[in-house]
Design a protein around this motif. Structure first.
Motif, mmCIF file in Angstrom:
data_model
loop_
_atom_site.group_PDB
_atom_site.id
_atom_site.type_symbol
_atom_site.label_atom_id
_atom_site.label_comp_id
_atom_site.label_asym_id
_atom_site.label_seq_id
_atom_site.Cartn_x
_atom_site.Cartn_y
_atom_site.Cartn_z
ATOM 1 N N ASN A 26 86.194 -38.808 -15.074
ATOM 2 C CA ASN A 26 87.074 -39.953 -14.825
ATOM 3 C C ASN A 26 86.478 -40.789 -13.706
ATOM 4 N N GLY A 27 85.773 -41.839 -14.074
ATOM 5 C CA GLY A 27 85.120 -42.707 -13.099
ATOM 6 C C GLY A 27 85.922 -43.942 -12.770
ATOM 7 N N SER A 28 87.247 -43.836 -12.866
ATOM 8 C CA SER A 28 88.083 -44.984 -12.526
ATOM 9 C C SER A 28 87.954 -45.306 -11.041
ATOM 10 N N ASP A 29 88.276 -46.528 -10.681
ATOM 11 C CA ASP A 29 88.209 -46.936 -9.274
ATOM 12 C C ASP A 29 89.057 -46.020 -8.403
ATOM 13 N N ARG A 30 90.220 -45.652 -8.895
ATOM 14 C CA ARG A 30 91.129 -44.801 -8.122
ATOM 15 C C ARG A 30 90.524 -43.422 -7.862
ATOM 16 N N VAL A 31 89.946 -42.821 -8.889
ATOM 17 C CA VAL A 31 89.338 -41.496 -8.735
ATOM 18 C C VAL A 31 88.107 -41.580 -7.837
ATOM 19 N N LEU A 32 87.266 -42.577 -8.039
ATOM 20 C CA LEU A 32 86.085 -42.726 -7.186
ATOM 21 C C LEU A 32 86.482 -42.916 -5.727
ATOM 22 N N ALA A 33 87.499 -43.724 -5.476
ATOM 23 C CA ALA A 33 87.953 -43.938 -4.095
ATOM 24 C C ALA A 33 88.474 -42.641 -3.488
ATOM 25 N N SER A 34 89.218 -41.874 -4.261
ATOM 26 C CA SER A 34 89.751 -40.602 -3.762
ATOM 27 C C SER A 34 88.640 -39.604 -3.483
ATOM 28 N N LEU A 35 87.661 -39.534 -4.367
ATOM 29 C CA LEU A 35 86.531 -38.632 -4.141
ATOM 30 C C LEU A 35 85.719 -39.052 -2.923
ATOM 31 N N ALA A 36 85.468 -40.352 -2.806
ATOM 32 C CA ALA A 36 84.644 -40.843 -1.704
ATOM 33 C C ALA A 36 85.294 -40.618 -0.352
ATOM 34 N N ALA A 37 86.589 -40.861 -0.278
ATOM 35 C CA ALA A 37 87.296 -40.787 1.009
ATOM 36 C C ALA A 37 87.657 -39.358 1.400
ATOM 37 N N GLY A 38 87.460 -38.417 0.500
ATOM 38 C CA GLY A 38 87.832 -37.035 0.803
ATOM 39 C C GLY A 38 86.688 -36.082 0.555
ATOM 40 N N PRO A 39 86.627 -35.510 -0.654
ATOM 41 C CA PRO A 39 85.643 -34.463 -0.922
ATOM 42 C C PRO A 39 84.183 -34.877 -0.701
ATOM 43 N N LEU A 40 83.791 -36.055 -1.158
ATOM 44 C CA LEU A 40 82.396 -36.440 -0.993
ATOM 45 C C LEU A 40 82.057 -36.633 0.480
ATOM 46 N N GLU A 41 82.947 -37.272 1.211
ATOM 47 C CA GLU A 41 82.701 -37.462 2.637
ATOM 48 C C GLU A 41 82.569 -36.105 3.340
ATOM 49 N N ASP A 42 83.471 -35.181 3.044
ATOM 50 C CA ASP A 42 83.413 -33.842 3.645
ATOM 51 C C ASP A 42 82.139 -33.109 3.230
ATOM 52 N N PHE A 43 81.756 -33.264 1.965
ATOM 53 C CA PHE A 43 80.539 -32.642 1.466
ATOM 54 C C PHE A 43 79.317 -33.166 2.223
ATOM 55 N N LEU A 44 79.249 -34.472 2.401
ATOM 56 C CA LEU A 44 78.099 -35.064 3.081
ATOM 57 C C LEU A 44 78.038 -34.662 4.553
ATOM 58 N N VAL A 45 79.179 -34.509 5.184
ATOM 59 C CA VAL A 45 79.197 -34.036 6.574
ATOM 60 C C VAL A 45 78.628 -32.614 6.636
ATOM 61 N N ALA A 46 79.041 -31.775 5.706
ATOM 62 C CA ALA A 46 78.630 -30.375 5.718
ATOM 63 C C ALA A 46 77.202 -30.156 5.204
ATOM 64 N N HIS A 47 76.783 -30.947 4.214
ATOM 65 C CA HIS A 47 75.517 -30.658 3.529
ATOM 66 C C HIS A 47 74.589 -31.863 3.397
ATOM 67 N N GLY A 48 74.947 -32.968 3.997
ATOM 68 C CA GLY A 48 74.186 -34.197 3.815
ATOM 69 C C GLY A 48 72.734 -34.107 4.224
ATOM 70 N N ASP A 49 72.452 -33.369 5.294
ATOM 71 C CA ASP A 49 71.062 -33.259 5.740
ATOM 72 C C ASP A 49 70.169 -32.641 4.676
ATOM 73 N N ASP A 50 70.747 -31.780 3.865
ATOM 74 C CA ASP A 50 69.971 -31.065 2.860
ATOM 75 C C ASP A 50 69.852 -31.796 1.529
ATOM 76 N N CYS A 51 70.772 -32.724 1.253
ATOM 77 C CA CYS A 51 70.794 -33.259 -0.113
ATOM 78 C C CYS A 51 70.918 -34.769 -0.221
ATOM 79 N N THR A 52 71.032 -35.478 0.875
ATOM 80 C CA THR A 52 71.258 -36.923 0.801
ATOM 81 C C THR A 52 70.174 -37.642 0.016
ATOM 82 N N SER A 53 68.913 -37.315 0.272
ATOM 83 C CA SER A 53 67.847 -38.040 -0.424
ATOM 84 C C SER A 53 67.888 -37.798 -1.925
#
Length: 77
Positions: A26-53
């Protein structure tokens, strides 16, 4: 949300697959916004150094993933 938060801490690779799977289902704007502002942001804080590129490389060929990444607040926001 607690489940994904726990997963992010316990298994980053699986957490990424879940986040990516949700946005593919579900790539709706609402789902993408929810993922970005929560799980993805938390994921990048925890693991961003290893996987951002790698994620950025994927986003060059996946418009929806690029939109998801744009929804993550930067350090000044």
């Amino acid at each position: 949300m607690d489940v994904i938060d726990d997963l992010i801490q316990a298994d980053g690779a699986l957490a990424w697959r879940v986040i990516d799977g949700i946005r593919r289902i579900n790539g709706s704007d609402r789902v993408l916004a929810s993922l970005a502002a929560g799980p993805l942001e938390d994921f990048l804080v925890a693991h961003g150094d290893d996987c951002t590129s790698g994620i950025e490389a994927l986003a060059r060929h996946d418009v929806q993933l690029g939109r998801l990444l744009l929804g993550v607040a930067g350090p000044d926001e």
